[in-house]
Motif scaffolding. Structure first.
Motif, PDB file in Angstrom:
ATOM      1  N   ASN A   1      37.637  34.104  31.143  1.00  0.00           N
ATOM      2  CA  ASN A   1      36.190  33.936  30.910  1.00  0.00           C
ATOM      3  C   ASN A   1      35.901  32.792  29.958  1.00  0.00           C
ATOM      4  OD1 ASN A   1      37.053  34.960  28.516  1.00  0.00           O
ATOM      5  ND2 ASN A   1      35.818  36.835  28.575  1.00  0.00           N
ATOM      6  N   GLY A   2      36.914  31.987  29.662  1.00  0.00           N
ATOM      7  CA  GLY A   2      36.719  30.820  28.792  1.00  0.00           C
ATOM      8  C   GLY A   2      38.026  30.068  28.654  1.00  0.00           C
ATOM      9  N   MET A   3      38.036  29.040  27.802  1.00  0.00           N
ATOM     10  CA  MET A   3      39.234  28.253  27.583  1.00  0.00           C
ATOM     11  C   MET A   3      40.323  29.107  26.931  1.00  0.00           C
ATOM     12  SD  MET A   3      40.741  25.347  27.907  1.00  0.00           S
ATOM     13  CE  MET A   3      39.381  24.222  28.272  1.00  0.00           C
TER      14      MET A   3
ATOM     15  N   ILE B   1      31.993  36.400  42.860  1.00  0.00           N
ATOM     16  CA  ILE B   1      31.444  36.022  41.559  1.00  0.00           C
ATOM     17  C   ILE B   1      32.413  36.449  40.452  1.00  0.00           C
ATOM     18  CG2 ILE B   1      30.151  38.185  41.339  1.00  0.00           C
ATOM     19  CD1 ILE B   1      28.040  36.662  39.786  1.00  0.00           C
ATOM     20  N   PRO B   2      32.680  35.579  39.452  1.00  0.00           N
ATOM     21  CA  PRO B   2      33.533  35.982  38.331  1.00  0.00           C
ATOM     22  C   PRO B   2      32.937  37.194  37.615  1.00  0.00           C
ATOM     23  CG  PRO B   2      33.238  33.605  38.348  1.00  0.00           C
ATOM     24  CD  PRO B   2      32.297  34.157  39.380  1.00  0.00           C
ATOM     25  N   TYR B   3      33.810  38.078  37.174  1.00  0.00           N
ATOM     26  CA  TYR B   3      33.357  39.318  36.559  1.00  0.00           C
ATOM     27  C   TYR B   3      32.478  39.063  35.338  1.00  0.00           C
ATOM     28  CZ  TYR B   3      33.507  43.606  33.801  1.00  0.00           C
ATOM     29  OH  TYR B   3      33.158  44.695  33.055  1.00  0.00           O
TER      30      TYR B   3
ATOM     31  N   ASN C   1      44.042  40.453  38.073  1.00  0.00           N
ATOM     32  CA  ASN C   1      43.662  40.086  36.702  1.00  0.00           C
ATOM     33  C   ASN C   1      42.191  40.352  36.418  1.00  0.00           C
ATOM     34  OD1 ASN C   1      46.271  39.177  36.318  1.00  0.00           O
ATOM     35  ND2 ASN C   1      45.782  37.040  36.734  1.00  0.00           N
ATOM     36  N   ASP C   2      41.541  41.144  37.264  1.00  0.00           N
ATOM     37  CA  ASP C   2      40.124  41.471  37.082  1.00  0.00           C
ATOM     38  C   ASP C   2      39.271  40.211  36.968  1.00  0.00           C
ATOM     39  OD1 ASP C   2      40.841  44.084  37.179  1.00  0.00           O
ATOM     40  OD2 ASP C   2      40.695  44.462  35.033  1.00  0.00           O
ATOM     41  N   GLY C   3      39.590  39.208  37.780  1.00  0.00           N
ATOM     42  CA  GLY C   3      38.886  37.933  37.673  1.00  0.00           C
ATOM     43  C   GLY C   3      37.544  37.898  38.386  1.00  0.00           C
ATOM     44  N   CYS C   4      37.530  38.271  39.673  1.00  0.00           N
ATOM     45  CA  CYS C   4      36.319  38.132  40.483  1.00  0.00           C
ATOM     46  C   CYS C   4      36.029  39.416  41.253  1.00  0.00           C
ATOM     47  CB  CYS C   4      36.477  36.984  41.478  1.00  0.00           C
ATOM     48  SG  CYS C   4      36.750  35.379  40.720  1.00  0.00           S
TER      49      CYS C   4
ATOM     50  N   GLU D   1      50.889  32.736  24.761  1.00  0.00           N
ATOM     51  CA  GLU D   1      51.262  34.097  25.127  1.00  0.00           C
ATOM     52  C   GLU D   1      50.195  34.746  26.016  1.00  0.00           C
ATOM     53  OE1 GLU D   1      53.955  36.144  24.910  1.00  0.00           O
ATOM     54  OE2 GLU D   1      54.853  34.195  24.504  1.00  0.00           O
ATOM     55  N   THR D   2      48.931  34.478  25.702  1.00  0.00           N
ATOM     56  CA  THR D   2      47.844  35.006  26.535  1.00  0.00           C
ATOM     57  C   THR D   2      47.931  34.426  27.949  1.00  0.00           C
ATOM     58  OG1 THR D   2      46.400  35.231  24.617  1.00  0.00           O
ATOM     59  CG2 THR D   2      45.342  35.207  26.778  1.00  0.00           C
ATOM     60  N   LEU D   3      48.162  33.123  28.024  1.00  0.00           N
ATOM     61  CA  LEU D   3      48.285  32.462  29.317  1.00  0.00           C
ATOM     62  C   LEU D   3      49.497  32.995  30.090  1.00  0.00           C
ATOM     63  CD1 LEU D   3      47.321  30.222  31.251  1.00  0.00           C
ATOM     64  CD2 LEU D   3      48.831  28.653  30.032  1.00  0.00           C
TER      65      LEU D   3
END
Length: 253
Positions: free
Chosen positions: A238-240, A30-32, A10-13, A245-247
């Motif tokens: 990168n935020g709340m 580190i988060p992207y 998910n391109d997270g870190c 659907e996104t989740l």
């Protein structure tokens, strides 16, 4: 010559960095989005993970190792242990002679580089923990020509003095912090303690085994390596996130 990073699912870190990226101070894990905020003006090449590609490359590398080594054990997607039985012999010009490990390692590196196009780092030592340290040295210093051999006590001690205790295979962040608090800054500091001190201080068989291996014993069995599991905690957002659907899409991916 350019900073390159590879991201987790998910391109997270950030999970992999080139030397140029490390020189910028980019930390592993580190988060992207934080990396982008901290280095807004740097031209950093960013890539998503490609596990199908990694699996294919690993299979090709392992196939070469299988042909070159008497025995091997695949440890992870990018690591493999090779075994030379004690007293291993190889024929050279019709005569039996002991294996020249440095020459063997350099030959293996060159064959993999030519066939797969990818460099590897090879560490050769009396046990797995020291071999991992030798591999770090081979990767760090060009003088080793991609293969570092720890085959005597002098080389072992020099390697342990070079390695920070937190980088020893088998010592996690929690134990590294305890060791540092006890004055153990390097692997050598830890290895110099008495075995009874290690056993009483940590009451953990794996830490004792690590100490034994740093002191030249071979005690980590393959069976336990095969059972090894890893857990990764990473940030995928990168935020709340408030949209279902996104989740759902991120979790499904």
């Amino acid at each position: 010559g350019k900073p390159v990073v590879v991201l987790s699912n998910n391109d997270g870190c950030v999970v992999a960095r080139s030397n140029e990226a490390k020189a910028l101070g980019i930390k592993e894990g580190i988060p992207y989005f934080q990396m982008a905020q901290q280095h807004p003006n740097q031209k950093i090449a960013v890539f998503s993970s490609n596990y199908e590609l990694y699996g294919e490359l690993t299979s090709r590398v392992v196939e070469i190792i299988r042909k070159e080594a008497p025995a091997y054990f695949r440890y992870s997607i990018d690591e493999c242990f090779v075994y030379f039985p004690e007293g291993q012999r190889t024929k050279v010009e019709g005569q039996k002679t002991t294996v020249n490990f440095q020459r063997w390692g350099e030959h293996l590196h060159n064959r993999i580089k030519k066939s797969v196009g990818m460099p590897v780092s090879i560490g050769i030592a009396p046990n797995k923990t020291l071999a991992k340290i030798a591999s770090k040295l081979a990767k760090k210093f060009e003088v080793y020509r991609h293969c570092c051999v720890i085959d005597d006590n002098e080389k072992r001690i020099a390697a342990l003095k070079w390695l920070p205790v937190e980088d020893v295979w088998g010592i996690g962040r929690r134990y590294a912090a305890r060791l540092q608090a006890l004055g153990c800054r390097t692997a050598y500091d830890f290895a110099c303690h008495h075995k009874d001190w290690v056993r009483l201080t940590f009451n953990n068989i794996n830490i004792v085994r690590t100490w034994q291996e740093l002191n030249g014993e071979d005690v980590v069995p393959n069976e336990e390596l095969a059972k090894k599991k890893s857990i990764c905690t990473s940030r995928s957002f990168n935020g709340m996130v408030s949209d279902f659907e996104t989740l759902r899409t991120h979790v499904a991916n």
